[in-house]
Design a protein around this motif. Structure first.
Motif, mmCIF file in Angstrom:
data_model
loop_
_atom_site.group_PDB
_atom_site.id
_atom_site.type_symbol
_atom_site.label_atom_id
_atom_site.label_comp_id
_atom_site.label_asym_id
_atom_site.label_seq_id
_atom_site.Cartn_x
_atom_site.Cartn_y
_atom_site.Cartn_z
ATOM 1 N N PRO A 1 -27.955 62.555 24.955
ATOM 2 C CA PRO A 1 -26.709 62.055 24.118
ATOM 3 C C PRO A 1 -27.232 60.773 23.502
ATOM 4 C CG PRO A 1 -25.980 61.575 26.038
ATOM 5 C CD PRO A 1 -27.387 62.544 26.463
ATOM 6 N N LYS A 2 -26.924 60.404 22.060
ATOM 7 C CA LYS A 2 -27.282 59.265 21.645
ATOM 8 C C LYS A 2 -26.244 58.360 21.717
ATOM 9 C CE LYS A 2 -30.104 61.648 17.987
ATOM 10 N NZ LYS A 2 -30.446 61.728 16.672
ATOM 11 N N ASN A 3 -25.139 58.611 22.062
ATOM 12 C CA ASN A 3 -23.850 57.935 22.497
ATOM 13 C C ASN A 3 -22.954 58.641 23.373
ATOM 14 O OD1 ASN A 3 -21.853 59.187 20.720
ATOM 15 N ND2 ASN A 3 -23.364 58.487 19.334
ATOM 16 N N GLY A 4 -22.234 57.979 24.200
ATOM 17 C CA GLY A 4 -21.271 58.721 25.050
ATOM 18 C C GLY A 4 -21.799 59.458 26.241
ATOM 19 N N GLU A 5 -21.211 60.488 26.634
ATOM 20 C CA GLU A 5 -21.642 61.314 27.795
ATOM 21 C C GLU A 5 -21.750 62.981 27.279
ATOM 22 O OE1 GLU A 5 -20.664 61.824 32.641
ATOM 23 O OE2 GLU A 5 -19.390 60.381 31.123
ATOM 24 N N LYS A 6 -22.834 63.423 28.251
ATOM 25 C CA LYS A 6 -23.171 64.745 27.934
ATOM 26 C C LYS A 6 -23.582 65.470 29.103
ATOM 27 C CE LYS A 6 -26.094 67.844 24.893
ATOM 28 N NZ LYS A 6 -27.279 67.766 23.834
ATOM 29 N N GLN A 7 -22.979 66.844 29.282
ATOM 30 C CA GLN A 7 -23.300 67.646 30.564
ATOM 31 C C GLN A 7 -24.653 68.447 30.099
ATOM 32 O OE1 GLN A 7 -21.540 67.233 33.389
ATOM 33 N NE2 GLN A 7 -20.376 65.813 32.212
ATOM 34 N N LEU A 8 -25.302 68.616 30.913
ATOM 35 C CA LEU A 8 -26.727 69.473 30.899
ATOM 36 C C LEU A 8 -26.613 70.610 32.295
ATOM 37 C CD1 LEU A 8 -29.485 67.016 29.816
ATOM 38 C CD2 LEU A 8 -28.060 68.453 28.181
ATOM 39 N N LEU A 9 -26.752 71.839 31.741
ATOM 40 C CA LEU A 9 -26.939 72.699 32.934
ATOM 41 C C LEU A 9 -28.349 72.410 33.789
ATOM 42 C CD1 LEU A 9 -25.754 76.089 31.506
ATOM 43 C CD2 LEU A 9 -24.585 74.491 32.945
ATOM 44 N N LYS A 10 -28.141 72.511 34.971
ATOM 45 C CA LYS A 10 -29.311 72.278 35.993
ATOM 46 C C LYS A 10 -30.410 73.441 35.676
ATOM 47 C CE LYS A 10 -28.816 70.941 40.005
ATOM 48 N NZ LYS A 10 -28.066 70.949 41.398
ATOM 49 N N GLY A 11 -29.904 74.822 35.819
ATOM 50 C CA GLY A 11 -30.918 75.739 35.831
ATOM 51 C C GLY A 11 -31.522 76.070 37.261
ATOM 52 N N THR A 12 -31.873 77.226 37.542
ATOM 53 C CA THR A 12 -32.221 77.752 38.702
ATOM 54 C C THR A 12 -33.618 77.031 39.209
ATOM 55 O OG1 THR A 12 -33.622 79.547 37.769
ATOM 56 C CG2 THR A 12 -31.275 79.958 38.408
ATOM 57 N N ARG A 13 -34.398 76.367 38.540
ATOM 58 C CA ARG A 13 -35.425 75.846 38.997
ATOM 59 C C ARG A 13 -35.432 74.361 39.488
ATOM 60 N NH1 ARG A 13 -40.695 77.327 35.385
ATOM 61 N NH2 ARG A 13 -41.583 76.559 37.228
ATOM 62 N N PHE A 14 -34.053 73.687 39.115
ATOM 63 C CA PHE A 14 -33.819 72.410 39.518
ATOM 64 C C PHE A 14 -33.418 72.343 40.762
ATOM 65 C CE2 PHE A 14 -31.711 68.456 39.682
ATOM 66 C CZ PHE A 14 -32.188 67.578 38.643
ATOM 67 N N LYS A 15 -34.589 71.824 41.580
ATOM 68 C CA LYS A 15 -34.476 71.474 42.824
ATOM 69 C C LYS A 15 -34.989 69.946 43.099
ATOM 70 C CE LYS A 15 -34.448 76.244 44.705
ATOM 71 N NZ LYS A 15 -34.610 77.024 43.354
ATOM 72 N N LYS B 1 -34.165 61.492 14.576
ATOM 73 C CA LYS B 1 -34.852 62.073 15.792
ATOM 74 C C LYS B 1 -33.962 62.401 16.873
ATOM 75 C CE LYS B 1 -38.999 61.658 13.993
ATOM 76 N NZ LYS B 1 -40.167 62.557 14.102
ATOM 77 N N ASP B 2 -34.360 63.275 17.717
ATOM 78 C CA ASP B 2 -33.386 63.591 18.983
ATOM 79 C C ASP B 2 -34.372 63.306 20.223
ATOM 80 O OD1 ASP B 2 -31.198 64.579 18.283
ATOM 81 O OD2 ASP B 2 -31.772 66.295 17.986
ATOM 82 N N TYR B 3 -33.493 62.876 21.284
ATOM 83 C CA TYR B 3 -34.363 62.657 22.669
ATOM 84 C C TYR B 3 -34.170 63.802 23.547
ATOM 85 C CZ TYR B 3 -34.186 57.964 20.605
ATOM 86 O OH TYR B 3 -34.467 57.067 19.513
ATOM 87 N N GLU B 4 -35.145 64.259 24.141
ATOM 88 C CA GLU B 4 -35.184 65.428 24.800
ATOM 89 C C GLU B 4 -35.631 65.030 26.509
ATOM 90 O OE1 GLU B 4 -36.460 70.200 24.940
ATOM 91 O OE2 GLU B 4 -36.829 68.737 23.055
ATOM 92 N N LEU B 5 -34.725 65.611 27.504
ATOM 93 C CA LEU B 5 -35.044 65.321 28.971
ATOM 94 C C LEU B 5 -35.839 66.482 29.358
ATOM 95 C CD1 LEU B 5 -34.676 63.499 31.192
ATOM 96 C CD2 LEU B 5 -32.571 65.041 31.670
#
Length: 227
Positions: free
Chosen positions: A179-193, A158-162
């Protein structure tokens, strides 16, 4: 220290927002905000109150004579005056210290000829029902840095979604796979305020993410904390 006392939390939150809480004490309060909603609420209240005070003041550009007087004073000062602040022995003294710092900050806002916008730090901590930290989320100007905790026991099939849920809207918006381990970068997007986000949520999804653009099984929710 008994953090269940509202007076103590309010005093610590005031010092944190004003920047007078330093060193290990500041780090302890940052950790406290991640686990104690009352600490986050007290901090947000202080930020709002100070922002309201600052916005009610009309900025004034000081005359050239003001700066000349400051320089003249500095040039004719032989030795700097050292002010020793003794530790507060009562709540009233603590409040007096916070109030003094607030006056200094407000005075600084008034005499500043220009105001540079400041980016407030935004963080979130996703915990399970046992209060174990699973993901730590740190938001910067363009991305979300998500770090998986060693407490996370991930399902391999399975995957985990934010997701983010905006105020006044019922439909969640996907921010990407966690991420299931370690670190990951996610783009914010224009609607993320930050000011528009009611809460963040984590769902359990088939590999590759939600098949229909909506959460399949919501596992956890958390608040986005603005520091």
């Amino acid at each position: 220290m008994n953090y269940n006392k509202p007076e103590l939390l309010d005093a610590l939150a005031g010092q944190y927002v004003l920047g007078t809480l330093k060193g290990l004490a500041r780090k302890r309060f940052q950790r406290l905000m991640l686990s104690l909603p009352q600490a986050r609420e007290a901090t947000i209240m202080w930020e709002q109150n100070l922002n309201d005070l600052a916005s009610a003041i009309t900025p004034q550009t000081p005359s050239a004579q003001v700066w000349k007087n400051i320089l003249n004073t500095l040039e004719h000062t032989n030795q700097p005056v050292k002010t020793v602040i003794k530790p507060a022995t009562s709540l009233w003294r603590n409040w007096s210290f916070v109030a003094t710092a607030a006056c200094i900050i407000l005075a600084f806002l008034v005499i500043q000829p220009t105001t540079q916008p400041q980016y407030s730090q935004q963080i979130a901590l996703v915990q399970n029902q046992d209060k174990q930290s699973l993901w730590f989320i740190n938001v910067d100007e363009q991305t979300l840095s998500v770090k998986a905790s060693d407490k996370l026991v991930a399902q391999t099939d399975k995957d985990y979604e934010l997701w983010m849920i905006l105020k006044g809207q019922d439909t969640p918006i996907s921010l990407g796979l966690l991420p299931k381990n370690g670190e990951k970068q996610l783009l914010k997007g224009t609607r993320f305020k930050a000011q528009d986000i009611a809460l963040l949520a984590v769902s359990l999804e088939p590999l590759g993410g939600s098949p229909n653009g909506l959460p399949t099984q919501v596992l956890y929710t958390t608040d986005l904390v603005i520091l």
